[in-house]
Design a protein around this motif. Structure first.
Motif, short mmCIF file in Angstrom:
data_model
loop_
_atom_site.label_atom_id
_atom_site.label_comp_id
_atom_site.label_asym_id
_atom_site.label_seq_id
_atom_site.Cartn_x
_atom_site.Cartn_y
_atom_site.Cartn_z
N ASP A 201 2.77 -3.66 7.89
CA ASP A 201 1.95 -2.83 7.00
C ASP A 201 0.69 -3.64 6.72
O ASP A 201 0.75 -4.70 6.10
N SER B 286 -4.49 -0.93 5.16
CA SER B 286 -4.07 -0.05 4.06
C SER B 286 -5.08 0.13 2.92
O SER B 286 -4.74 -0.08 1.75
N PRO B 287 -6.32 0.50 3.25
CA PRO B 287 -7.31 0.70 2.17
C PRO B 287 -7.06 1.99 1.40
O PRO B 287 -6.30 2.85 1.86
N ASN B 288 -7.68 2.09 0.25
CA ASN B 288 -7.66 3.35 -0.47
C ASN B 288 -8.78 4.22 0.05
O ASN B 288 -9.92 3.79 0.12
N HIS C 32 -10.56 -5.83 1.68
CA HIS C 32 -9.66 -5.34 2.74
C HIS C 32 -9.74 -6.17 4.02
O HIS C 32 -9.00 -5.92 4.96
N HIS D 40 -0.89 1.93 5.61
CA HIS D 40 -0.41 2.67 4.43
C HIS D 40 -1.61 2.98 3.52
O HIS D 40 -1.75 2.43 2.43
N GLY E 164 -4.21 4.63 0.95
CA GLY E 164 -4.08 5.33 -0.32
C GLY E 164 -4.80 6.67 -0.20
O GLY E 164 -6.02 6.74 -0.27
N TYR F 8 3.07 4.63 -7.44
CA TYR F 8 2.90 3.78 -6.25
C TYR F 8 4.27 3.21 -5.84
O TYR F 8 4.62 3.16 -4.67
N ASP G 30 6.63 3.49 -2.36
CA ASP G 30 7.06 2.36 -1.54
C ASP G 30 8.57 2.34 -1.32
O ASP G 30 9.03 1.87 -0.28
N TYR H 153 4.68 -6.95 4.88
CA TYR H 153 3.60 -6.35 4.08
C TYR H 153 2.49 -7.37 3.91
O TYR H 153 2.67 -8.38 3.25
N VAL I 7 -0.45 -7.95 2.16
CA VAL I 7 -1.14 -7.40 0.99
C VAL I 7 -1.54 -8.54 0.05
O VAL I 7 -0.85 -9.56 -0.04
N GLN J 127 -0.13 -8.33 -5.56
CA GLN J 127 0.92 -7.30 -5.52
C GLN J 127 2.31 -7.89 -5.22
O GLN J 127 3.26 -7.14 -4.99
N PHE K 131 6.19 -5.87 -4.74
CA PHE K 131 7.01 -5.83 -3.53
C PHE K 131 8.36 -6.52 -3.73
O PHE K 131 9.38 -6.03 -3.25
N1 ARG Z 1 -3.58 0.75 -0.74
C1 ARG Z 1 -3.11 -0.43 -1.38
C2 ARG Z 1 -4.28 -1.21 -1.97
O1 ARG Z 1 -5.41 -1.07 -1.52
C3 ARG Z 1 -2.35 -1.36 -0.45
C4 ARG Z 1 -1.13 -0.76 0.18
C5 ARG Z 1 -0.18 -1.79 0.68
N2 ARG Z 1 0.98 -1.22 1.29
C6 ARG Z 1 2.00 -0.62 0.65
N3 ARG Z 1 3.00 -0.17 1.36
N4 ARG Z 1 2.00 -0.49 -0.65
O2 ARG Z 1 -4.07 -1.97 -2.90
#
Ligand code: ARG
Length: 572
Positions: free
Chosen positions: A118, A121-123, A132, A158, A160, A312, A316, A334, A336, A340, A344
């Motif tokens: 994973d 994974s940007p928003n 990112h 993943h 957002g 969120y 997950d 992951y 990330v 975070q 996780f």
């Molecule tokens: N979109 C989230 C962010 O920008 C990160 C996602 C990471 N992956 C996940 N499975 N939660 O913070």
């Protein structure tokens, strides 16, 4: 080849022969080449246990090792260390093996794993910014290394793509389209800002936005179609960045938050039925004994809010279950932001508890620190705003192109631009990947674009130097035997044979900087070899043998950089 493993096995046999079976062997690379290539450190511990003289025992083990054709010497040093030097014949034989193999001697996994990574994974509500970058390039490099070792890698972006902001964004898009038939969403960041202003200052607009959220959640086809349109545009923006960065990520790899929408209620219901989630002031919460809150009670992981909304975290949980059940993951990674981490760890704990994440599936949080400006503070624009990723990459290419033109003013503009792109993007990626991902690092243009030191330009240039040897070499015997007489030939040979060990450790630890540092070491060693052992001026068998060493060095540098996602050039 698995060099470390081969030597360990031989050492193990020697230990057994000397009556030390079962004692741990601590095998390390030698501190310095003058002592040899590897050092065994385990005799001291064994001697202590057996109440014997460590030096006598070490002499015994060394005598056994000396019999083995793998080594040219095995010398006892200090109270019980054994310094090993690999024999030129052993090195030559394995180098030839690597040269003949399309994987450069790197074995394919005998039990390949299905690894879900994973990353990025940007928003999608906003434009990709520097935050990112790290996830994108670290994740991409891990995907490449794990794939190269023969595993099945499933990339998951993943993104957002769900939540209340999308109501506002879709409402604003509709409004803009009504005003202007040829409206195009070129700048997401600005678009988001303007939508937010409208939302805050116009009650009617805010109501429409809220209405859209409700319609999205209830599956209204018209609003869903608009939402899809917005998501597509935002993904196009992200993909422009991916192309510029040379990532493996494709549209098929997108599996955003919305993918799990239909499963969220099930997740909560099942957790409640199983007795893992309980009602807590109207919210549904999983209490995790492994995590304590400030009052030393089990921490609560909320899976459904009082108003019935999901979070969120709920997504997950559904996502982990999907990756185990449908993607058949053996390992889930992951990549990330470190901030975070707790989320996780708790998601893993909750799904372990519910049985959705079985013991035989590895779940890992691959965190990373922040990118800092030269002032040591989080990296920002001069006016203190977030830096758009695309602008950062464009600047990298511009700076590198200017540098290339300065060094070589006669290059045609197009060639300079091509080289500038490869060098600029490579520099940004390498500056990041060559550092321990757990730490923050200072983003510094001058350092990363320097042709000296541990940088991409240095390594890319080292590769072109190897290639230039072949341009001048003319005909040579590519099947020639390798003979290693000079110390630097041997050192370079040993380093080349460590390639697979390094990749294995990247795969195990998810630290791409091990590979970066190895390539730097290899390039440095090559240039010392090149100074000390003339290639083209040598004659006959020696010349061909050195060309073989150069060839494998070039291929290893190129392959290694490519596993970091960095391109090479034939000339710069
Ligand atoms: N979109 C989230 C962010 O920008 C990160 C996602 C990471 N992956 C996940 N499975 N939660 O913070």
């Amino acid at each position: 080849m698995k060099l470390h493993q081969i030597i360990s096995q031989i050492a193990e046999q020697a230990f057994a022969q000397a009556g030390l079976a079962g004692n741990p062997i601590v095998l390390q690379p030698a501190k310095s080449a003058e002592f040899g290539d590897f050092q065994i450190n385990g005799v001291m511990g064994a001697a202590k246990k057996l109440k014997q003289n460590p030096r006598d025992l070490a002499v015994q083990v060394a005598d056994i090792l000396k019999q083995n054709a793998t080594f040219s010497s095995a010398e006892v040093a200090g109270a019980g260390f054994i310094n090993l030097r690999l024999s030129p014949e052993f090195l030559a034989q394995h180098l030839s093996g690597c040269l003949k193999d399309k994987h450069l001697g790197v074995e394919q996994a005998t039990q390949p794993k299905t690894v879900v990574i994973d990353y990025s994974s940007p928003n999608l509500a906003k434009e990709m910014h520097v935050g990112h970058l790290r996830s994108s390039i670290i994740g991409d490099s891990l995907a490449r290394v794990l794939g190269y070792l023969g595993n099945t890698v499933i990339r998951q972006n993943h993104v957002g793509d769900w939540g209340t902001q999308f109501g506002m964004l879709v409402a604003y898009m509709v409004e803009q389209q009504a005003h202007n038939a040829t409206f195009e969403l070129a700048d997401l960041e600005e678009f988001y800002r303007n939508a937010k202003i409208r939302f805050d200052e116009d009650e009617n607009f805010a109501n429409t936005a809220r209405e859209y959220v409700v319609k999205l959640q209830s599956g209204d086809e018209t609003v869903l179609a608009l939402w899809r349109q917005f998501v597509d545009i935002s993904l196009d923006h992200a993909e422009e960045v991916y192309r510029k960065l040379g990532l493996l990520l494709q549209r098929e790899d997108v599996a955003g938050e919305s993918k799990y929408n239909d499963d969220l209620q099930n997740v909560v219901d099942e957790l409640v039925q199983l007795g893992y989630a309980v009602d807590d002031k109207g919210a549904k919460v999983v209490f995790l004994d492994e995590f304590k809150n400030k009052d030393d009670e089990p921490a609560g992981f909320i899976v459904q809010k009082q108003d019935g909304g999901f979070l969120y975290s709920t997504t997950d949980l559904a996502c982990i279950r999907y990756r185990v059940r449908s993607l058949k993951a053996d390992r889930i990674m992951y990549v990330v932001d470190t901030r975070q981490s707790l989320h996780f760890q708790q998601a893993f704990a909750a799904t372990r508890k519910s049985g959705w994440l079985p013991e035989n599936v590895l779940a890992e949080f691959i965190g990373f620190g922040m990118m800092l400006g030269k002032d040591g503070k989080p990296f920002k624009t001069r006016s203190g705003g977030t830096v758009k990723l695309i602008e950062l990459l464009n600047e990298a290419v511009e700076r590198a192109t200017a540098l290339v033109r300065e060094k070589n003013p006669d290059l045609p503009a197009e060639t300079a631009a091509k080289i500038g792109t490869v060098v600029g993007i490579g520099a940004v990626k390498y500056a990041d990947l060559s550092k321990n991902r757990n730490s923050d690092y200072v983003f510094d243009w001058e350092n990363m674009l320097s042709f000296e030191g541990n940088t991409a330009p240095y390594l890319q240039y080292a590769y072109t130097r190897v290639q230039s040897v072949f341009k001048k070499a003319g005909e040579w015997n590519t099947q020639a035997a390798i003979t290693l007489n000079e110390p630097l030939e041997q050192q370079l040979a040993v380093e080349l044979l460590k390639f697979e060990d390094v990749l294995q450790s990247v795969a195990e630890t998810s630290f791409p900087h091990y590979l970066a540092n190895y390539l730097y070491q290899l390039a440095t060693l090559f240039s010392r070899f090149y100074e000390a052992c003339p290639i083209l001026k040598a004659e006959g068998a020696v010349r061909d043998s050195r060309l073989q060493l150069a060839k494998l060095t070039g291929e290893t540098l190129q392959q290694g950089l490519s596993l970091l996602g960095i391109e090479t050039l034939e000339m710069m």
